[in-house]
Motif scaffolding. Structure first.
Motif, PDB file in Angstrom:
ATOM      1  N   GLY A   1       0.898  -1.421   0.062  1.00 49.94           N
ATOM      2  CA  GLY A   1      -0.354   0.139  -0.540  1.00 49.94           C
ATOM      3  C   GLY A   1       0.988   1.050   0.414  1.00 49.94           C
ATOM      4  N   PRO A   2       0.841   2.711   0.154  1.00 51.20           N
ATOM      5  CA  PRO A   2       0.592   3.672  -0.332  1.00 51.20           C
ATOM      6  C   PRO A   2       1.728   4.070   0.950  1.00 51.20           C
ATOM      7  CG  PRO A   2      -1.377   4.170  -0.557  1.00 51.20           C
ATOM      8  CD  PRO A   2      -1.098   2.368  -0.396  1.00 51.20           C
ATOM      9  N   GLU A   3       1.413   2.968   1.877  1.00 52.75           N
ATOM     10  CA  GLU A   3       2.466   3.203   3.331  1.00 52.75           C
ATOM     11  C   GLU A   3       4.010   2.263   3.703  1.00 52.75           C
ATOM     12  OE1 GLU A   3       2.477   5.822   5.604  1.00 52.75           O
ATOM     13  OE2 GLU A   3       0.626   6.683   4.273  1.00 52.75           O
ATOM     14  N   GLY A   4       3.425   1.889   2.540  1.00 58.64           N
ATOM     15  CA  GLY A   4       4.445   0.289   2.565  1.00 58.64           C
ATOM     16  C   GLY A   4       4.275  -1.044   3.438  1.00 58.64           C
ATOM     17  N   GLU A   5       2.635  -0.834   3.860  1.00 61.61           N
ATOM     18  CA  GLU A   5       2.279  -2.241   4.055  1.00 61.61           C
ATOM     19  C   GLU A   5       2.134  -2.831   3.300  1.00 61.61           C
ATOM     20  OE1 GLU A   5      -1.427   1.023   3.301  1.00 61.61           O
ATOM     21  OE2 GLU A   5       1.202   0.701   3.426  1.00 61.61           O
ATOM     22  N   ARG A   6       2.131  -4.476   3.703  1.00 60.84           N
ATOM     23  CA  ARG A   6       2.388  -5.072   2.464  1.00 60.84           C
ATOM     24  C   ARG A   6       0.253  -5.732   3.018  1.00 60.84           C
ATOM     25  NH1 ARG A   6       4.953 -10.616   3.486  1.00 60.84           N
ATOM     26  NH2 ARG A   6       6.833  -9.295   3.583  1.00 60.84           N
ATOM     27  N   ILE A   7      -0.346  -5.823   2.043  1.00 62.27           N
ATOM     28  CA  ILE A   7      -1.542  -5.937   0.925  1.00 62.27           C
ATOM     29  C   ILE A   7      -1.723  -7.388   0.657  1.00 62.27           C
ATOM     30  CG2 ILE A   7      -2.617  -3.506   1.786  1.00 62.27           C
ATOM     31  CD1 ILE A   7      -3.037  -3.526  -1.699  1.00 62.27           C
ATOM     32  N   PHE A   8      -1.232  -7.970   0.282  1.00 64.26           N
ATOM     33  CA  PHE A   8      -0.903  -9.053  -0.597  1.00 64.26           C
ATOM     34  C   PHE A   8      -0.660 -10.186  -0.957  1.00 64.26           C
ATOM     35  CE2 PHE A   8      -2.266 -11.601  -4.568  1.00 64.26           C
ATOM     36  CZ  PHE A   8      -2.837 -12.124  -4.176  1.00 64.26           C
ATOM     37  N   ASP A   9      -0.293 -11.355  -0.838  1.00 56.53           N
ATOM     38  CA  ASP A   9       0.865 -11.899  -1.355  1.00 56.53           C
ATOM     39  C   ASP A   9       0.310 -13.605  -2.029  1.00 56.53           C
ATOM     40  OD1 ASP A   9       3.449 -11.134  -0.708  1.00 56.53           O
ATOM     41  OD2 ASP A   9       2.930 -11.439   1.411  1.00 56.53           O
ATOM     42  N   SER A  10       0.996 -13.001  -3.356  1.00 57.29           N
ATOM     43  CA  SER A  10       0.131 -14.536  -4.130  1.00 57.29           C
ATOM     44  C   SER A  10       0.489 -15.899  -3.777  1.00 57.29           C
ATOM     45  CB  SER A  10       0.890 -14.068  -5.515  1.00 57.29           C
ATOM     46  OG  SER A  10       1.411 -14.739  -5.964  1.00 57.29           O
ATOM     47  N   PRO A  11      -0.144 -17.059  -3.537  1.00 57.63           N
ATOM     48  CA  PRO A  11       0.297 -18.083  -3.902  1.00 57.63           C
ATOM     49  C   PRO A  11       1.496 -18.583  -4.647  1.00 57.63           C
ATOM     50  CG  PRO A  11      -1.918 -18.614  -4.804  1.00 57.63           C
ATOM     51  CD  PRO A  11      -1.691 -16.848  -4.319  1.00 57.63           C
ATOM     52  N   PRO A  12       2.198 -19.329  -5.322  1.00 60.23           N
ATOM     53  CA  PRO A  12       2.951 -19.545  -6.021  1.00 60.23           C
ATOM     54  C   PRO A  12       2.028 -19.206  -7.135  1.00 60.23           C
ATOM     55  CG  PRO A  12       3.725 -21.207  -4.543  1.00 60.23           C
ATOM     56  CD  PRO A  12       1.898 -20.664  -4.010  1.00 60.23           C
ATOM     57  N   LEU A  13       2.230 -18.931  -8.998  1.00 55.95           N
ATOM     58  CA  LEU A  13       1.912 -18.730  -9.969  1.00 55.95           C
ATOM     59  C   LEU A  13       1.718 -19.866 -10.365  1.00 55.95           C
ATOM     60  CD1 LEU A  13       2.582 -14.834 -10.554  1.00 55.95           C
ATOM     61  CD2 LEU A  13       1.349 -16.082  -9.349  1.00 55.95           C
ATOM     62  N   PRO A  14       0.704 -20.338 -11.207  1.00 57.36           N
ATOM     63  CA  PRO A  14       1.436 -21.695 -11.926  1.00 57.36           C
ATOM     64  C   PRO A  14       2.297 -21.061 -13.634  1.00 57.36           C
ATOM     65  CG  PRO A  14      -1.098 -21.250 -11.999  1.00 57.36           C
ATOM     66  CD  PRO A  14       0.060 -19.724 -11.475  1.00 57.36           C
ATOM     67  N   CYS A  15       3.091 -21.990 -13.534  1.00 51.61           N
ATOM     68  CA  CYS A  15       3.473 -21.441 -15.423  1.00 51.61           C
ATOM     69  C   CYS A  15       3.809 -23.198 -15.821  1.00 51.61           C
ATOM     70  CB  CYS A  15       5.330 -20.604 -14.921  1.00 51.61           C
ATOM     71  SG  CYS A  15       6.038 -20.954 -15.812  1.00 51.61           S
ATOM     72  N   ASN A  16       3.705 -22.762 -16.943  1.00 51.49           N
ATOM     73  CA  ASN A  16       3.898 -24.219 -17.556  1.00 51.49           C
ATOM     74  C   ASN A  16       5.663 -24.184 -18.193  1.00 51.49           C
ATOM     75  OD1 ASN A  16       4.399 -26.579 -19.889  1.00 51.49           O
ATOM     76  ND2 ASN A  16       2.623 -25.716 -20.671  1.00 51.49           N
ATOM     77  N   TRP A  17       5.957 -24.873 -17.958  1.00 47.94           N
ATOM     78  CA  TRP A  17       7.869 -25.101 -17.635  1.00 47.94           C
ATOM     79  C   TRP A  17       7.870 -25.986 -19.377  1.00 47.94           C
ATOM     80  CZ3 TRP A  17      10.100 -20.872 -15.294  1.00 47.94           C
ATOM     81  CH2 TRP A  17       9.110 -20.584 -14.667  1.00 47.94           C
ATOM     82  N   SER A  18       7.212 -26.615 -19.203  1.00 47.40           N
ATOM     83  CA  SER A  18       8.099 -26.864 -20.652  1.00 47.40           C
ATOM     84  C   SER A  18       7.984 -25.923 -21.517  1.00 47.40           C
ATOM     85  CB  SER A  18       7.391 -28.827 -20.703  1.00 47.40           C
ATOM     86  OG  SER A  18       5.659 -28.149 -21.119  1.00 47.40           O
ATOM     87  N   SER A  19       7.081 -25.064 -21.873  1.00 42.94           N
ATOM     88  CA  SER A  19       6.598 -24.426 -23.150  1.00 42.94           C
ATOM     89  C   SER A  19       7.773 -23.417 -22.957  1.00 42.94           C
ATOM     90  CB  SER A  19       6.049 -23.433 -22.790  1.00 42.94           C
ATOM     91  OG  SER A  19       5.593 -22.683 -21.647  1.00 42.94           O
ATOM     92  N   VAL A  20       8.249 -22.997 -21.462  1.00 41.21           N
ATOM     93  CA  VAL A  20       9.409 -22.374 -21.026  1.00 41.21           C
ATOM     94  C   VAL A  20      11.020 -23.423 -22.252  1.00 41.21           C
ATOM     95  CG1 VAL A  20      10.794 -21.457 -19.417  1.00 41.21           C
ATOM     96  CG2 VAL A  20       8.445 -20.708 -19.116  1.00 41.21           C
ATOM     97  N   ASP A  21      11.083 -24.096 -21.350  1.00 43.99           N
ATOM     98  CA  ASP A  21      11.571 -24.590 -22.119  1.00 43.99           C
ATOM     99  C   ASP A  21      12.077 -25.123 -24.060  1.00 43.99           C
ATOM    100  OD1 ASP A  21      13.983 -26.773 -21.723  1.00 43.99           O
ATOM    101  OD2 ASP A  21      13.148 -28.863 -22.217  1.00 43.99           O
ATOM    102  N   ALA A  22      10.996 -25.498 -24.022  1.00 39.71           N
ATOM    103  CA  ALA A  22      11.114 -25.364 -25.513  1.00 39.71           C
ATOM    104  C   ALA A  22      11.401 -24.003 -26.165  1.00 39.71           C
ATOM    105  CB  ALA A  22       9.304 -25.285 -26.127  1.00 39.71           C
ATOM    106  N   GLY A  23      11.020 -23.075 -25.566  1.00 38.96           N
ATOM    107  CA  GLY A  23      10.970 -21.676 -25.901  1.00 38.96           C
ATOM    108  C   GLY A  23      13.043 -21.368 -25.532  1.00 38.96           C
ATOM    109  N   LEU A  24      12.945 -21.723 -25.161  1.00 46.46           N
ATOM    110  CA  LEU A  24      14.616 -21.924 -24.524  1.00 46.46           C
ATOM    111  C   LEU A  24      14.957 -23.002 -25.586  1.00 46.46           C
ATOM    112  CD1 LEU A  24      14.911 -21.431 -21.000  1.00 46.46           C
ATOM    113  CD2 LEU A  24      15.367 -19.714 -22.011  1.00 46.46           C
ATOM    114  N   GLN A  25      15.102 -23.646 -25.450  1.00 50.36           N
ATOM    115  CA  GLN A  25      15.636 -24.794 -27.419  1.00 50.36           C
ATOM    116  C   GLN A  25      15.739 -23.915 -28.443  1.00 50.36           C
ATOM    117  OE1 GLN A  25      17.204 -26.810 -26.225  1.00 50.36           O
ATOM    118  NE2 GLN A  25      16.798 -26.662 -23.631  1.00 50.36           N
ATOM    119  N   THR A  26      14.494 -23.609 -29.208  1.00 52.00           N
ATOM    120  CA  THR A  26      14.524 -23.481 -30.198  1.00 52.00           C
ATOM    121  C   THR A  26      14.627 -21.931 -29.944  1.00 52.00           C
ATOM    122  OG1 THR A  26      11.911 -22.098 -29.889  1.00 52.00           O
ATOM    123  CG2 THR A  26      12.662 -24.934 -30.864  1.00 52.00           C
ATOM    124  N   SER A  27      14.654 -20.600 -29.802  1.00 45.37           N
ATOM    125  CA  SER A  27      15.480 -18.911 -29.850  1.00 45.37           C
ATOM    126  C   SER A  27      15.570 -18.741 -28.761  1.00 45.37           C
ATOM    127  CB  SER A  27      13.574 -18.784 -30.082  1.00 45.37           C
ATOM    128  OG  SER A  27      13.051 -18.181 -28.741  1.00 45.37           O
TER     129      SER A  27
END
Length: 88
Positions: free
Chosen positions: A14-40
């Motif tokens: 927030g405006p005073e630096g107070e924490r108002i929200f922490d997300s849980p771990p965000l989902p990610c398709n790591w196989s698509s990340v790996d494929a992108g790194l391999q191809t480009s």
């Protein structure tokens, strides 16, 4: 830098630096990340969050931050203003 699965989270403060929200771990398709790194040699992640229930209780500058494995990557300022009278 690598295709190793990482834990991504978002945090809002927030405006005073107070924490108002922490997300849980965000989902990610790591196989698509790996494929992108391999191809480009790079990969792009798109992150989407629904902020409808975010407690923006007062006007001011809030900050959204993205963390990777508990390390701060980037912050984005969000300006919250009062709505004009009779605005939808």
């Amino acid at each position: 830098q690598t295709s190793r699965p990482r834990e991504l989270r978002m945090r809002f403060t927030g405006p005073e630096g107070e924490r108002i929200f922490d997300s849980p771990p965000l989902p990610c398709n790591w196989s698509s990340v790996d494929a992108g790194l391999q191809t480009s040699g790079f990969a792009t992640l798109q992150i989407g969050l629904n902020l409808r229930a975010m407690p923006f209780a007062r006007p001011g500058v809030y900050n959204a931050a993205i963390y990777c494995d508990d390390r701060l990557l980037v912050t984005y300022p969000l300006s919250v203003l009062h709505a004009a009278p009779n605005a939808p």
